[in-house]
Design a protein around this motif. Structure first.
Motif, PDB file in Angstrom:
ATOM      1  N   THR A 190       0.825  -1.136  -0.091  1.00  0.00           N
ATOM      2  CA  THR A 190      -0.084   0.005   0.099  1.00  0.00           C
ATOM      3  C   THR A 190       0.856   1.261   0.084  1.00  0.00           C
ATOM      4  OG1 THR A 190      -1.867  -1.102   1.196  1.00  0.00           O
ATOM      5  CG2 THR A 190      -1.871   1.191   1.088  1.00  0.00           C
ATOM      6  N   VAL A 191       0.694   2.260  -0.859  1.00  0.00           N
ATOM      7  CA  VAL A 191       1.358   3.401  -0.725  1.00  0.00           C
ATOM      8  C   VAL A 191       0.803   4.320  -0.300  1.00  0.00           C
ATOM      9  CG1 VAL A 191       2.366   5.026  -2.528  1.00  0.00           C
ATOM     10  CG2 VAL A 191       2.378   2.631  -3.289  1.00  0.00           C
ATOM     11  N   PRO A 192       1.541   5.042   0.720  1.00  0.00           N
ATOM     12  CA  PRO A 192       0.975   6.091   1.727  1.00  0.00           C
ATOM     13  C   PRO A 192       0.833   7.372   0.853  1.00  0.00           C
ATOM     14  CG  PRO A 192       3.275   5.713   2.100  1.00  0.00           C
ATOM     15  CD  PRO A 192       2.997   4.742   1.199  1.00  0.00           C
ATOM     16  N   PRO A 193      -0.092   8.506   1.350  1.00  0.00           N
ATOM     17  CA  PRO A 193      -0.056   9.536   0.465  1.00  0.00           C
ATOM     18  C   PRO A 193       1.122  10.447   0.791  1.00  0.00           C
ATOM     19  CG  PRO A 193      -1.563   9.730   2.308  1.00  0.00           C
ATOM     20  CD  PRO A 193      -0.853   8.320   2.473  1.00  0.00           C
ATOM     21  N   TRP A 194       1.316  11.686   0.053  1.00  0.00           N
ATOM     22  CA  TRP A 194       2.504  12.591   0.003  1.00  0.00           C
ATOM     23  C   TRP A 194       2.615  13.008   1.531  1.00  0.00           C
ATOM     24  CZ3 TRP A 194       6.704  12.878  -2.411  1.00  0.00           C
ATOM     25  CH2 TRP A 194       7.453  14.004  -2.414  1.00  0.00           C
ATOM     26  N   PRO A 195       3.665  13.030   2.023  1.00  0.00           N
ATOM     27  CA  PRO A 195       3.669  13.430   3.679  1.00  0.00           C
ATOM     28  C   PRO A 195       2.943  14.981   3.576  1.00  0.00           C
ATOM     29  CG  PRO A 195       5.552  12.565   3.025  1.00  0.00           C
ATOM     30  CD  PRO A 195       4.863  12.756   1.713  1.00  0.00           C
ATOM     31  N   ALA A 196       2.144  15.026   4.887  1.00  0.00           N
ATOM     32  CA  ALA A 196       1.534  16.412   5.040  1.00  0.00           C
ATOM     33  C   ALA A 196       2.752  17.330   5.632  1.00  0.00           C
ATOM     34  CB  ALA A 196       0.402  16.283   6.270  1.00  0.00           C
ATOM     35  N   GLY A 197       2.559  18.661   5.234  1.00  0.00           N
ATOM     36  CA  GLY A 197       3.474  19.641   5.719  1.00  0.00           C
ATOM     37  C   GLY A 197       4.623  19.613   4.725  1.00  0.00           C
ATOM     38  N   TRP A 234      14.698   3.970  -1.091  1.00  0.00           N
ATOM     39  CA  TRP A 234      13.925   5.137  -1.495  1.00  0.00           C
ATOM     40  C   TRP A 234      12.344   4.978  -1.205  1.00  0.00           C
ATOM     41  CZ3 TRP A 234      15.650   9.621  -4.520  1.00  0.00           C
ATOM     42  CH2 TRP A 234      16.956   9.551  -4.592  1.00  0.00           C
ATOM     43  N   PRO A 235      11.720   5.497  -0.013  1.00  0.00           N
ATOM     44  CA  PRO A 235      10.212   5.263   0.168  1.00  0.00           C
ATOM     45  C   PRO A 235       9.451   5.507  -1.032  1.00  0.00           C
ATOM     46  CG  PRO A 235      11.182   5.927   2.334  1.00  0.00           C
ATOM     47  CD  PRO A 235      12.302   6.247   0.969  1.00  0.00           C
ATOM     48  N   VAL A 236       8.482   4.970  -1.175  1.00  0.00           N
ATOM     49  CA  VAL A 236       7.382   5.482  -2.287  1.00  0.00           C
ATOM     50  C   VAL A 236       6.153   6.007  -1.724  1.00  0.00           C
ATOM     51  CG1 VAL A 236       6.001   4.833  -4.239  1.00  0.00           C
ATOM     52  CG2 VAL A 236       8.234   3.472  -3.565  1.00  0.00           C
ATOM     53  N   PHE A 237       5.727   7.198  -2.290  1.00  0.00           N
ATOM     54  CA  PHE A 237       4.365   7.783  -1.747  1.00  0.00           C
ATOM     55  C   PHE A 237       3.856   8.348  -3.120  1.00  0.00           C
ATOM     56  CE2 PHE A 237       7.674   8.771   1.432  1.00  0.00           C
ATOM     57  CZ  PHE A 237       6.905   8.730   2.444  1.00  0.00           C
ATOM     58  N   LYS A 238       2.453   8.612  -2.678  1.00  0.00           N
ATOM     59  CA  LYS A 238       1.537   8.740  -3.933  1.00  0.00           C
ATOM     60  C   LYS A 238       0.981  10.236  -3.763  1.00  0.00           C
ATOM     61  CE  LYS A 238      -1.938   5.868  -4.731  1.00  0.00           C
ATOM     62  NZ  LYS A 238      -3.168   5.136  -4.749  1.00  0.00           N
ATOM     63  N   LEU A 239       1.552  10.831  -4.982  1.00  0.00           N
ATOM     64  CA  LEU A 239       1.272  12.398  -4.932  1.00  0.00           C
ATOM     65  C   LEU A 239      -0.432  12.670  -5.447  1.00  0.00           C
ATOM     66  CD1 LEU A 239       3.949  13.211  -7.648  1.00  0.00           C
ATOM     67  CD2 LEU A 239       3.889  13.449  -5.272  1.00  0.00           C
ATOM     68  N   PRO A 240      -0.726  13.909  -4.994  1.00  0.00           N
ATOM     69  CA  PRO A 240      -2.160  14.172  -4.891  1.00  0.00           C
ATOM     70  C   PRO A 240      -2.911  13.920  -6.388  1.00  0.00           C
ATOM     71  CG  PRO A 240      -1.142  15.810  -4.028  1.00  0.00           C
ATOM     72  CD  PRO A 240       0.125  14.928  -4.598  1.00  0.00           C
ATOM     73  N   ASP A 241      -2.134  13.885  -7.295  1.00  0.00           N
ATOM     74  CA  ASP A 241      -2.709  13.619  -8.901  1.00  0.00           C
ATOM     75  C   ASP A 241      -2.597  11.887  -9.160  1.00  0.00           C
ATOM     76  OD1 ASP A 241      -0.038  13.031  -9.204  1.00  0.00           O
ATOM     77  OD2 ASP A 241       0.241  14.628 -10.730  1.00  0.00           O
ATOM     78  N   ARG A 243      -0.044   9.948  -9.225  1.00  0.00           N
ATOM     79  CA  ARG A 243       1.351   9.381  -9.330  1.00  0.00           C
ATOM     80  C   ARG A 243       2.072   8.916  -8.212  1.00  0.00           C
ATOM     81  NH1 ARG A 243       3.971  13.746 -13.422  1.00  0.00           N
ATOM     82  NH2 ARG A 243       2.997  15.017 -11.664  1.00  0.00           N
ATOM     83  N   ARG A 244       2.779   8.011  -8.351  1.00  0.00           N
ATOM     84  CA  ARG A 244       3.885   7.450  -7.501  1.00  0.00           C
ATOM     85  C   ARG A 244       5.264   8.069  -7.471  1.00  0.00           C
ATOM     86  NH1 ARG A 244       4.190   1.902  -8.058  1.00  0.00           N
ATOM     87  NH2 ARG A 244       3.709   2.265 -10.346  1.00  0.00           N
ATOM     88  N   ALA A 245       5.939   8.237  -6.731  1.00  0.00           N
ATOM     89  CA  ALA A 245       7.179   8.695  -6.479  1.00  0.00           C
ATOM     90  C   ALA A 245       8.168   8.521  -5.546  1.00  0.00           C
ATOM     91  CB  ALA A 245       7.101  10.670  -6.317  1.00  0.00           C
ATOM     92  N   GLN A 246       9.417   8.149  -5.713  1.00  0.00           N
ATOM     93  CA  GLN A 246      10.310   7.786  -4.688  1.00  0.00           C
ATOM     94  C   GLN A 246      10.986   9.148  -4.212  1.00  0.00           C
ATOM     95  OE1 GLN A 246      12.475   5.135  -7.554  1.00  0.00           O
ATOM     96  NE2 GLN A 246      12.333   3.543  -6.162  1.00  0.00           N
ATOM     97  N   LEU A 247      11.086   8.909  -2.628  1.00  0.00           N
ATOM     98  CA  LEU A 247      11.595  10.255  -2.032  1.00  0.00           C
ATOM     99  C   LEU A 247      12.893   9.805  -1.060  1.00  0.00           C
ATOM    100  CD1 LEU A 247      11.295  13.044  -0.907  1.00  0.00           C
ATOM    101  CD2 LEU A 247       9.411  12.091   0.526  1.00  0.00           C
ATOM    102  N   ASN A 248      13.717  10.708  -1.208  1.00  0.00           N
ATOM    103  CA  ASN A 248      14.924  10.531  -0.136  1.00  0.00           C
ATOM    104  C   ASN A 248      15.603  11.946   0.013  1.00  0.00           C
ATOM    105  OD1 ASN A 248      17.187   9.353   1.462  1.00  0.00           O
ATOM    106  ND2 ASN A 248      17.286   7.627  -0.139  1.00  0.00           N
ATOM    107  N   TRP A 249      16.407  12.029   0.795  1.00  0.00           N
ATOM    108  CA  TRP A 249      16.709  13.350   1.343  1.00  0.00           C
ATOM    109  C   TRP A 249      18.454  13.404   1.926  1.00  0.00           C
ATOM    110  CZ3 TRP A 249      18.090  14.294   6.722  1.00  0.00           C
ATOM    111  CH2 TRP A 249      17.093  13.458   7.583  1.00  0.00           C
ATOM    112  N   ARG A 250      18.779  14.530   2.173  1.00  0.00           N
ATOM    113  CA  ARG A 250      20.050  14.694   2.974  1.00  0.00           C
ATOM    114  C   ARG A 250      20.205  16.042   3.518  1.00  0.00           C
ATOM    115  NH1 ARG A 250      23.713  18.233   0.708  1.00  0.00           N
ATOM    116  NH2 ARG A 250      23.687  18.755  -1.258  1.00  0.00           N
ATOM    117  N   PHE A 251      20.922  16.329   4.586  1.00  0.00           N
ATOM    118  CA  PHE A 251      21.268  17.658   4.985  1.00  0.00           C
ATOM    119  C   PHE A 251      21.439  18.492   4.245  1.00  0.00           C
ATOM    120  CE2 PHE A 251      20.782  14.774   9.027  1.00  0.00           C
ATOM    121  CZ  PHE A 251      19.715  15.431   9.514  1.00  0.00           C
ATOM    122  N   LEU A 252      20.947  19.798   4.214  1.00  0.00           N
ATOM    123  CA  LEU A 252      21.719  20.886   3.542  1.00  0.00           C
ATOM    124  C   LEU A 252      22.783  21.444   4.263  1.00  0.00           C
ATOM    125  CD1 LEU A 252      18.910  23.120   2.335  1.00  0.00           C
ATOM    126  CD2 LEU A 252      20.447  21.886   0.893  1.00  0.00           C
TER     127      LEU A 252
END
Length: 256
Positions: A190-197, A234-241, A243-252
């Motif tokens: 199950t793909v969760p929705p795009w993170p709130a905030g 890379w976790p997968v999330f569902k965008l409001p439209d 579509r599904r997208a993988q997401l990752n990050w690093r500190f700036l």
């Protein structure tokens, strides 16, 4: 990563290989000379055969600032004395101001799909930068002049010291990398929705990789939704439209 991402990465490698063998030298007025957090030295890796999104996710191996702060891999920080910063600046400037130090030895073997090392130093309002294709991988073959490997060793020793003895680097500022998945790619979970905030990313036509630099509340929202993952996951999330997208990050880093 999906197949389309890998194909894009493969295309990018061809460009890197074409230009990486030549000295990419810059010796010019520094446009960042007035910035408070400008880095005195950066050691980065660019290119190589990596999936789409990884280049933006890859933090500099080492960044040194004029106030003595060293940051390794955007994960650890350590403050060193003025003498060590002066020694690093002098060493880096001496090597990087001479483009000959980035000229490969004639007949040196080429190694495919390896990243290029880029060193950049700033001093007295000037910037010096050189690019070396496969610097670490060609040490045994002595593909580059000894001065290049000497600077690599100097920076590597400092990076190891920061990672060994430094404190965690955890600013409320992150770079999010978002990669769209092919609509036809199956998923069993199950793909969760795009993170709130967290701002919803926008993609230009035919674009499927983008990045968001987030600070303060938005950065904290992302970090809550995606506790620092192991980079291969890379976790997968569902965008409001839909579509599904993988997401990752690093500190700036402070200058980004």
């Amino acid at each position: 990563m999906n197949r389309r991402s890998l194909l894009l990465a493969a295309g990018a490698v061809g460009v890197t290989t074409a230009v990486g063998g030549a000295a990419a030298a810059i010796a010019a007025d520094d446009p960042e000379a007035g910035r408070k957090s400008r880095p005195m030295l950066t050691w980065e890796l660019t290119g190589g055969f990596v999936p789409a999104g990884w280049s933006a996710l890859r933090a500099p191996r080492l960044v040194a600032y004029d106030d003595g702060v060293l940051i390794a891999d955007a994960q650890k920080r350590l403050r060193v004395g003025a003498g060590e910063i002066r020694s690093l600046r002098n060493h880096a400037t001496t090597v990087l101001r001479d483009p000959a130090n980035a000229h490969r030895r004639q007949g040196a073997p080429m190694i495919a799909d390896v990243p290029s090392t880029v060193f950049t130093a700033r001093t007295n309002g000037r910037k010096f930068s050189l690019q070396f294709e496969g610097l670490e991988e060609t040490r045994r073959d002595r593909a580059y002049p000894a001065a290049a490997y000497s600077l690599l060793d100097h920076c590597a020793q400092l990076r190891d010291r920061v990672n060994r003895s430094g404190a965690g680097f955890h600013p409320d500022a992150v770079r999010a990398i978002v990669v769209l998945l092919d609509a036809a790619q199956p998923t069993t979970a199950t793909v969760p929705p795009w993170p709130a905030g967290v701002p919803v990313p926008r993609f230009r036509k035919d674009e499927f990789v983008t990045q968001l630099d987030l600070r303060d509340r938005q950065a904290r929202a992302l970090m809550r939704a995606v506790p620092r993952p192991e980079q291969p996951q890379w976790p997968v999330f569902k965008l409001p439209d839909g579509r599904r997208a993988q997401l990752n990050w690093r500190f700036l880093l402070p200058h980004e």
